[in-house]
Scaffold this active site. Structure first.
Site, PDB file in Angstrom:
ATOM      1  N   LYS A 182      68.659  14.050  28.368  1.00 37.54           N
ATOM      2  CA  LYS A 182      69.349  13.755  27.366  1.00 37.54           C
ATOM      3  C   LYS A 182      68.562  12.224  27.131  1.00 37.54           C
ATOM      4  CE  LYS A 182      73.374  11.339  25.172  1.00 37.54           C
ATOM      5  NZ  LYS A 182      73.014  10.279  25.190  1.00 37.54           N
ATOM      6  N   GLU A 185      69.112   6.456  23.255  1.00 31.33           N
ATOM      7  CA  GLU A 185      68.797   5.936  21.780  1.00 31.33           C
ATOM      8  C   GLU A 185      68.033   4.669  21.756  1.00 31.33           C
ATOM      9  OE1 GLU A 185      71.627   6.808  23.254  1.00 31.33           O
ATOM     10  OE2 GLU A 185      72.752   8.274  22.026  1.00 31.33           O
ATOM     11  N   GLY A 239      73.163   4.155  34.588  1.00 33.45           N
ATOM     12  CA  GLY A 239      73.780   3.404  33.390  1.00 33.45           C
ATOM     13  C   GLY A 239      74.859   2.725  33.923  1.00 33.45           C
ATOM     14  N   SER A 240      75.694   2.328  32.677  1.00 34.37           N
ATOM     15  CA  SER A 240      76.875   1.468  33.184  1.00 34.37           C
ATOM     16  C   SER A 240      77.911   2.219  34.081  1.00 34.37           C
ATOM     17  CB  SER A 240      77.486   1.120  31.603  1.00 34.37           C
ATOM     18  OG  SER A 240      78.214   2.274  31.101  1.00 34.37           O
ATOM     19  N   GLY A 243      80.679   4.369  31.599  1.00 31.78           N
ATOM     20  CA  GLY A 243      80.117   5.667  31.022  1.00 31.78           C
ATOM     21  C   GLY A 243      79.512   6.541  32.196  1.00 31.78           C
ATOM     22  N   GLY A 244      78.852   6.068  33.260  1.00 34.06           N
ATOM     23  CA  GLY A 244      78.909   7.001  34.423  1.00 34.06           C
ATOM     24  C   GLY A 244      80.056   7.605  35.059  1.00 34.06           C
ATOM     25  N   GLU A 263      73.874   6.175  39.303  1.00 33.46           N
ATOM     26  CA  GLU A 263      73.778   4.799  39.767  1.00 33.46           C
ATOM     27  C   GLU A 263      74.490   3.872  38.643  1.00 33.46           C
ATOM     28  OE1 GLU A 263      70.517   1.368  39.093  1.00 33.46           O
ATOM     29  OE2 GLU A 263      69.553   3.210  40.188  1.00 33.46           O
ATOM     30  N   CYS A 300      68.696  -3.197  37.746  1.00 38.22           N
ATOM     31  CA  CYS A 300      69.879  -2.897  38.669  1.00 38.22           C
ATOM     32  C   CYS A 300      69.857  -3.513  39.982  1.00 38.22           C
ATOM     33  CB  CYS A 300      69.821  -1.308  38.770  1.00 38.22           C
ATOM     34  SG  CYS A 300      68.125  -0.532  39.379  1.00 38.22           S
ATOM     35  N   GLU A 389      79.751  -6.466  37.627  1.00 39.15           N
ATOM     36  CA  GLU A 389      78.342  -6.717  37.154  1.00 39.15           C
ATOM     37  C   GLU A 389      78.316  -7.163  35.768  1.00 39.15           C
ATOM     38  OE1 GLU A 389      74.004  -4.246  36.956  1.00 39.15           O
ATOM     39  OE2 GLU A 389      75.798  -3.169  36.745  1.00 39.15           O
TER      40      GLU A 389
END
Length: 504
Positions: A182, A185, A239-240, A243-244, A263, A300, A389
């Site tokens: 995926k 964007e 990612g965040s 979201g993760g 991660e 990260c 974070e």
């Protein structure tokens, strides 16, 4: 060199348009139109990946190694397109992107070399003992085997090394697993160029077209459709945390739950031990500021928190860090959304009880300037918000009274990607007390350096206890990353004629 994207998805070797589109938001130049992903397109890509697995999953190690090397060559052949396109989309400088491209192709070549050696298969053989009493033993062989189609989510902060051709994709392909990506964007044109490199490599190597597909981003339902598809066997994500975690929960709720290698978040604490601080406090302050602000803090492994014993040496360190951060200019962030979240994160830290504001600056829509705060250990230990974070160049200094309180603060951290000790010879006793704590908290523990930057090699671990990652036994960087997409199979009394070639 100017690149004009066609804005289509790559599905099983064909460029496919969608009914809806979105417009990219580059830092320079006009936005371009790209087809939005849909669950139906995801299904086409995953079905093709499953079909391809019956061939690709049983290729030889040499065939897969040659494929990885061909991908690397096709990416390098498009270097003059990739660099300016990625610069325009991400705002990252040319030198950074050239280095990232070389890291990406180098990783593919490293994995090719690694699978040729065959050690990753962990082959074991217990020969039959037909005359053993009281019971005979059968012939037993073990080997790691690929799990099937893998879903990969491109990351915003690395348009090459953690995106379409990044570590997750490379390690899954090395293992023998087709991949459906995926695209992110934030850099769809860059993703399109890299996807074209995959298409060319597949054709050159004569592999099934479904070995690799890329679907551009869209609504959240696209990501949900990908991780919930019954033919997807594992997911790679960078990612965040929010979201993760949402995708992780979807994987766990499936009828057939699958591993989610995510991660998610890390503040990467640094501990400045007394003798090191006394010997080179100002130098450490400047060095920390440089690492903290590198790339607008969009790494990260960004070292967001420093733990230090209060006193004159700590004040000298703080003064040096503050001066260096104050002199740091504005930097473009990857997206307006990331820039907005950074500003909101700074405002949230600023209002927490006991937090001292040392540096806050006005930030434009997509630009970031460093923030610096200080807090005493007593306030840190009672406020979990301070350990969250903030993605960007934000630093927090946690001051402790003594070594005992430093140890207490160390124990309070959640899982991290990295933890760093700055120490001299006279600090070894305290370092020895901290080490058992830090190795439980982090996937990588380092001394006298700054964690920004991750070496791609056999011994690297880029992962850690939650929330640094969702699987503490895995790494997303280094050759051990391949093991995420393999599972052990035991073969009992199987004739050589039908055993996998690597076991014969």
């Amino acid at each position: 060199m100017t690149f004009t994207p066609h804005g289509k998805h790559l599905i099983a070797g064909a460029w496919v348009a969608g009914a809806e589109s979105f417009t990219s938001t580059p830092t320079t130049g006009e936005g371009q139109s790209f087809s939005k992903g849909t669950p139906a397109l995801v299904d086409q890509a995953v079905q093709a990946a499953e079909d391809a697995f019956w061939t690709y999953g049983y290729t030889t190690r040499e065939e897969r190694a040659a494929f990885l090397e061909t991908i690397a060559a096709e990416i390098e052949a498009r270097a003059d397109l990739i660099t300016p396109t990625a610069m325009a989309e991400s705002g990252l400088p040319e030198a950074r992107l050239v280095g990232e491209r070389e890291r990406t192709t180098g990783q593919l070549k490293l994995f090719a070399d690694h699978i040729r050696k065959g050690d990753y298969l962990d082959r074991r053989h217990d020969e039959a003992l037909p005359n053993r009493a009281p019971l005979p033993r059968p012939d037993l062989r073990l080997m790691q085997r690929p799990i099937g189609p893998v879903a990969v989510f491109g990351a915003s902060n690395f348009p090459l090394a953690f995106s379409v051709a990044g570590g997750d994709t490379a390690s899954a392909l090395a293992a023998g697993c087709p991949v459906v990506v995926k695209g992110h964007e934030a850099h769809p044109a860059t993703s399109e160029i890299v996807a074209d490199a995959f298409k060319a490599a597949i054709e050159t190597c004569g592999l099934p077209a479904g070995v690799f597909s890329m679907v551009h981003g869209g609504a959240h339902k696209v990501g949900a459709a990908l991780v919930q598809h019954h033919l997807i066997n594992a997911v790679g994500f960078t990612g965040s945390l929010a979201g993760g975690r949402a995708l992780f929960d979807l994987c766990a709720k499936r009828v057939n739950p699958i591993p989610f290698f995510g991660e998610l978040g890390s503040v990467n604490p640094m501990f400045l031990l007394p003798e090191a601080l006394s010997a080179r406090g100002e130098e450490l302050g400047k060095g920390w500021a440089g690492s903290l602000a590198m790339g607008a803090g969009q790494f990260c492994t960004n070292p967001g928190i420093v733990v230090v014993i209060e006193g004159a040496e700590e004040e000298a360190f703080t003064k040096a860090a503050l001066a260096a951060l104050t002199a740091t200019g504005s930097q473009v962030m990857l997206t307006e959304g990331i820039a907005s979240a950074y500003v909101k994160g700074g405002a949230k830290i600023k209002t927490q009880p006991g937090v001292q504001e040392l540096l806050t600056q006005m930030c434009d829509r997509r630009e970031a300037k460093p923030f610096l705060f200080k807090v005493k250990a007593e306030d840190w230990l009672t406020n979990e918000t301070l350990s969250e974070e903030v993605f960007g160049p934000l630093g927090l200094i946690v001051t402790v009274k003594d070594a005992a309180q430093m140890i207490e603060v160390a124990k309070s951290f959640e899982g991290q990607l990295t933890a760093t000790l700055h120490m001299d010879e006279a600090d070894m006793a305290l370092a020895g007390q901290l080490m058992p704590i830090l190795e439980r908290k982090a996937g990588r523990v380092m001394a006298n350096g700054f964690p920004t930057g991750v070496e791609v090699c056999d011994s690297m671990v880029h992962g850690g206890p939650y929330p640094a990652s969702t699987n503490f036994g895995a790494t997303s960087v280094g050759t051990m990353a391949i093991r995420r997409f393999l599972r052990p199979v035991c073969y009992q009394n199987i004739p050589s004629a039908v055993l996998p070639l690597d076991l014969v």
